[in-house]
Design an enzyme around this catalytic site. Sequence first.
Site, PDB file in Angstrom:
ATOM      1  N   ASP A 183      -7.132  -2.916  18.821  1.00 39.11           N
ATOM      2  CA  ASP A 183      -5.527  -2.944  18.865  1.00 39.11           C
ATOM      3  C   ASP A 183      -5.036  -3.956  19.751  1.00 39.11           C
ATOM      4  O   ASP A 183      -6.011  -4.623  20.713  1.00 39.11           O
ATOM      5  CB  ASP A 183      -5.194  -1.613  19.526  1.00 39.11           C
ATOM      6  CG  ASP A 183      -5.415  -0.543  18.640  1.00 39.11           C
ATOM      7  OD1 ASP A 183      -5.222  -0.921  17.347  1.00 39.11           O
ATOM      8  OD2 ASP A 183      -5.400   0.399  18.991  1.00 39.11           O
ATOM      9  N   ARG A 184      -3.934  -4.656  19.553  1.00 36.03           N
ATOM     10  CA  ARG A 184      -3.557  -5.542  20.497  1.00 36.03           C
ATOM     11  C   ARG A 184      -3.784  -5.499  22.043  1.00 36.03           C
ATOM     12  O   ARG A 184      -4.102  -6.405  22.388  1.00 36.03           O
ATOM     13  CB  ARG A 184      -2.004  -5.626  20.083  1.00 36.03           C
ATOM     14  CG  ARG A 184      -1.247  -6.990  20.924  1.00 36.03           C
ATOM     15  CD  ARG A 184       0.055  -7.200  20.530  1.00 36.03           C
ATOM     16  NE  ARG A 184       0.610  -8.486  20.997  1.00 36.03           N
ATOM     17  CZ  ARG A 184       1.721  -9.010  20.453  1.00 36.03           C
ATOM     18  NH1 ARG A 184       2.387  -8.600  19.515  1.00 36.03           N
ATOM     19  NH2 ARG A 184       2.218 -10.200  20.950  1.00 36.03           N
TER      20      ARG A 184
END
Length: 238
Positions: free
Chosen positions: A54-55
């Site tokens: 995830d970012r």
Amino acid sequence: MFEILYQDNELIAINKPSGWLVHRSWLDKNETVVVMQTLRDQIGQHVYPVHRLDRPTSGVLLFALSSEIARLMSQQFTTKQIEKTYHAIVRGYLFDEAIIDYPLIEQLDKIADKFADKNKPAQQAVTFYRGLSHIEVPIKVGKHDTARYSLVELKPQTGRKHQLRRHMKHIFHPILGDSKHGDLHQNRAFSQYFGIKRLMLHASTLNIVHPTSLKPIKIEAKLDQHWLEILSHFQSND
């Protein structure tokens, strides 16, 4: 430039900083600086993702250097031959170790998953966790004059979207800095006290089998300075 953790003729792994998208996405159409393109420019050749982070998550991110190797590595992830270890800072005290076996309904993006089955049943999701150390700090949140946090080790046995973040929320120990599944009041207090605003989730190690030599490889990503500053306050559970 990214810190390269491992590289040979087939694979490359980096220590992904928090805040970077792995590739261009409908989730942020205006973001032009992504890991794939930046890494390609850094090493002068195309890279092929075999998994994702995830970012806001930092840590070990693995790429193949050809489409065929990417296919072979993706099979390892699909057949659960990969072992992943994460570290997180969560709300509250966790001293024990246990397994969270809690099925998750797939979370769909309005644009990217526009045509996906919205009635898909919950999928099996299993996470092992172990409490490592803890801290109590003079942060007033709600009716409490102090805040308690734990450093935990997390080993996902399945690979569902946002699995670790959702599982920790399920047992009422959300990960600090998680804007979607966390405690917003705790996030704000934690950020103000430590001067750090980010998700406290780090992909520490990745154990794989090399696709051509078939030898086991352990890839490790060190914690960044923000993490180290916070961990200096923690006490061991031993």
